[in-house]
Design a protein around this motif. Structure first.
Motif, mmCIF file in Angstrom:
data_model
loop_
_atom_site.group_PDB
_atom_site.id
_atom_site.type_symbol
_atom_site.label_atom_id
_atom_site.label_comp_id
_atom_site.label_asym_id
_atom_site.label_seq_id
_atom_site.Cartn_x
_atom_site.Cartn_y
_atom_site.Cartn_z
ATOM 1 N N ASP A 148 -18.225 -2.656 -34.779
ATOM 2 C CA ASP A 148 -16.798 -2.755 -34.468
ATOM 3 C C ASP A 148 -15.954 -1.706 -35.197
ATOM 4 N N ALA A 149 -16.544 -0.949 -36.097
ATOM 5 C CA ALA A 149 -15.787 0.035 -36.891
ATOM 6 C C ALA A 149 -15.222 1.185 -36.055
ATOM 7 N N PRO A 150 -15.951 1.744 -35.079
ATOM 8 C CA PRO A 150 -15.331 2.811 -34.277
ATOM 9 C C PRO A 150 -14.070 2.343 -33.544
ATOM 10 N N ALA A 151 -14.103 1.147 -32.976
ATOM 11 C CA ALA A 151 -12.915 0.623 -32.275
ATOM 12 C C ALA A 151 -11.776 0.375 -33.256
ATOM 13 N N ALA A 152 -12.090 -0.117 -34.449
ATOM 14 C CA ALA A 152 -11.058 -0.354 -35.461
ATOM 15 C C ALA A 152 -10.425 0.967 -35.903
ATOM 16 N N TYR A 153 -11.243 1.994 -36.054
ATOM 17 C CA TYR A 153 -10.737 3.318 -36.422
ATOM 18 C C TYR A 153 -9.769 3.826 -35.347
ATOM 19 N N LEU A 154 -10.167 3.701 -34.083
ATOM 20 C CA LEU A 154 -9.301 4.148 -32.996
ATOM 21 C C LEU A 154 -8.001 3.356 -32.938
ATOM 22 N N ALA A 155 -8.079 2.062 -33.174
ATOM 23 C CA ALA A 155 -6.872 1.226 -33.168
ATOM 24 C C ALA A 155 -5.902 1.674 -34.259
ATOM 25 N N ARG A 156 -6.429 1.976 -35.453
ATOM 26 C CA ARG A 156 -5.569 2.456 -36.545
ATOM 27 C C ARG A 156 -4.940 3.801 -36.194
ATOM 28 N N LEU A 204 -25.192 -2.966 -36.056
ATOM 29 C CA LEU A 204 -24.994 -1.788 -36.897
ATOM 30 C C LEU A 204 -25.422 -0.556 -36.125
ATOM 31 N N LEU A 205 -24.680 0.504 -36.293
ATOM 32 C CA LEU A 205 -24.967 1.762 -35.617
ATOM 33 C C LEU A 205 -25.399 2.812 -36.626
ATOM 34 N N THR A 206 -26.222 3.742 -36.189
ATOM 35 C CA THR A 206 -26.466 4.926 -37.009
ATOM 36 C C THR A 206 -25.202 5.779 -36.938
ATOM 37 N N VAL A 207 -25.107 6.734 -37.802
ATOM 38 C CA VAL A 207 -23.956 7.638 -37.776
ATOM 39 C C VAL A 207 -23.918 8.388 -36.441
ATOM 40 N N GLU A 208 -25.075 8.776 -35.940
ATOM 41 C CA GLU A 208 -25.146 9.480 -34.667
ATOM 42 C C GLU A 208 -24.651 8.599 -33.520
ATOM 43 N N GLU A 209 -25.019 7.319 -33.527
ATOM 44 C CA GLU A 209 -24.558 6.393 -32.488
ATOM 45 C C GLU A 209 -23.046 6.189 -32.568
ATOM 46 N N ALA A 210 -22.523 6.064 -33.783
ATOM 47 C CA ALA A 210 -21.074 5.915 -33.958
ATOM 48 C C ALA A 210 -20.356 7.169 -33.472
ATOM 49 N N ALA A 211 -20.902 8.332 -33.788
ATOM 50 C CA ALA A 211 -20.307 9.591 -33.337
ATOM 51 C C ALA A 211 -20.314 9.659 -31.815
ATOM 52 N N LEU A 217 -15.354 11.447 -41.591
ATOM 53 C CA LEU A 217 -14.537 10.234 -41.503
ATOM 54 C C LEU A 217 -15.068 9.158 -42.438
ATOM 55 N N ILE A 218 -16.377 9.052 -42.542
ATOM 56 C CA ILE A 218 -16.992 8.076 -43.449
ATOM 57 C C ILE A 218 -16.669 8.453 -44.892
ATOM 58 N N ARG A 219 -16.838 9.719 -45.226
ATOM 59 C CA ARG A 219 -16.596 10.190 -46.591
ATOM 60 C C ARG A 219 -15.152 9.962 -47.014
ATOM 61 N N SER A 220 -14.218 10.129 -46.072
ATOM 62 C CA SER A 220 -12.801 9.952 -46.395
ATOM 63 C C SER A 220 -12.382 8.478 -46.398
ATOM 64 N N GLY A 221 -13.254 7.595 -45.930
ATOM 65 C CA GLY A 221 -12.936 6.170 -45.889
ATOM 66 C C GLY A 221 -12.233 5.734 -44.615
ATOM 67 N N GLU A 222 -12.030 6.653 -43.688
ATOM 68 C CA GLU A 222 -11.355 6.310 -42.436
ATOM 69 C C GLU A 222 -12.246 5.502 -41.497
ATOM 70 N N LEU A 223 -13.553 5.708 -41.590
ATOM 71 C CA LEU A 223 -14.516 4.981 -40.771
ATOM 72 C C LEU A 223 -15.414 4.176 -41.702
ATOM 73 N N GLU A 224 -15.413 2.871 -41.505
ATOM 74 C CA GLU A 224 -16.189 1.974 -42.368
ATOM 75 C C GLU A 224 -17.687 2.213 -42.192
ATOM 76 N N SER A 225 -18.409 2.169 -43.291
ATOM 77 C CA SER A 225 -19.868 2.245 -43.242
ATOM 78 C C SER A 225 -20.429 1.485 -44.428
ATOM 79 N N ILE A 226 -21.699 1.173 -44.337
ATOM 80 C CA ILE A 226 -22.384 0.496 -45.441
ATOM 81 C C ILE A 226 -23.720 1.173 -45.688
ATOM 82 N N ASP A 227 -24.206 1.017 -46.919
ATOM 83 C CA ASP A 227 -25.535 1.501 -47.274
ATOM 84 C C ASP A 227 -26.503 0.338 -47.198
#
Length: 71
Positions: free
Chosen positions: A55-63, A15-22, A35-45
């Motif tokens: 794996d969410a940043p790579a999935a976002y880029l693939a989409r 799991l990454l922090t938002v800063e690490e994902a950015a 991107l998280i707020r719009s649902g384009e980048l997966e995140s969890i609480d």
């Protein structure tokens, strides 16, 4: 800890922090939250924390790449 050490530690995370994902996406923190707020980048609480699956940043880029190819 130098940049190479950070990259090794960063690639082993589940799991990454938002800063690490950015940082992985080479975008700003505010853009990443958008991107998280719009649902384009997966995140969890987790409690009061927001985390991005590693794996969410790579999935976002693939989409995004697939959408560009389809256009």
């Amino acid at each position: 800890m130098d940049t190479a050490d950070i990259a090794v530690v960063d690639s082993a995370l589940v799991l990454l922090t938002v800063e690490e994902a950015a940082r992985r996406l080479r975008i700003g923190r505010t853009t990443c939250y958008g991107l998280i707020r719009s649902g384009e980048l997966e995140s969890i609480d987790i409690g009061r924390l927001r985390r991005v699956p590693a794996d969410a940043p790579a999935a976002y880029l693939a989409r995004r790449r697939e959408a560009k190819r389809a256009a």
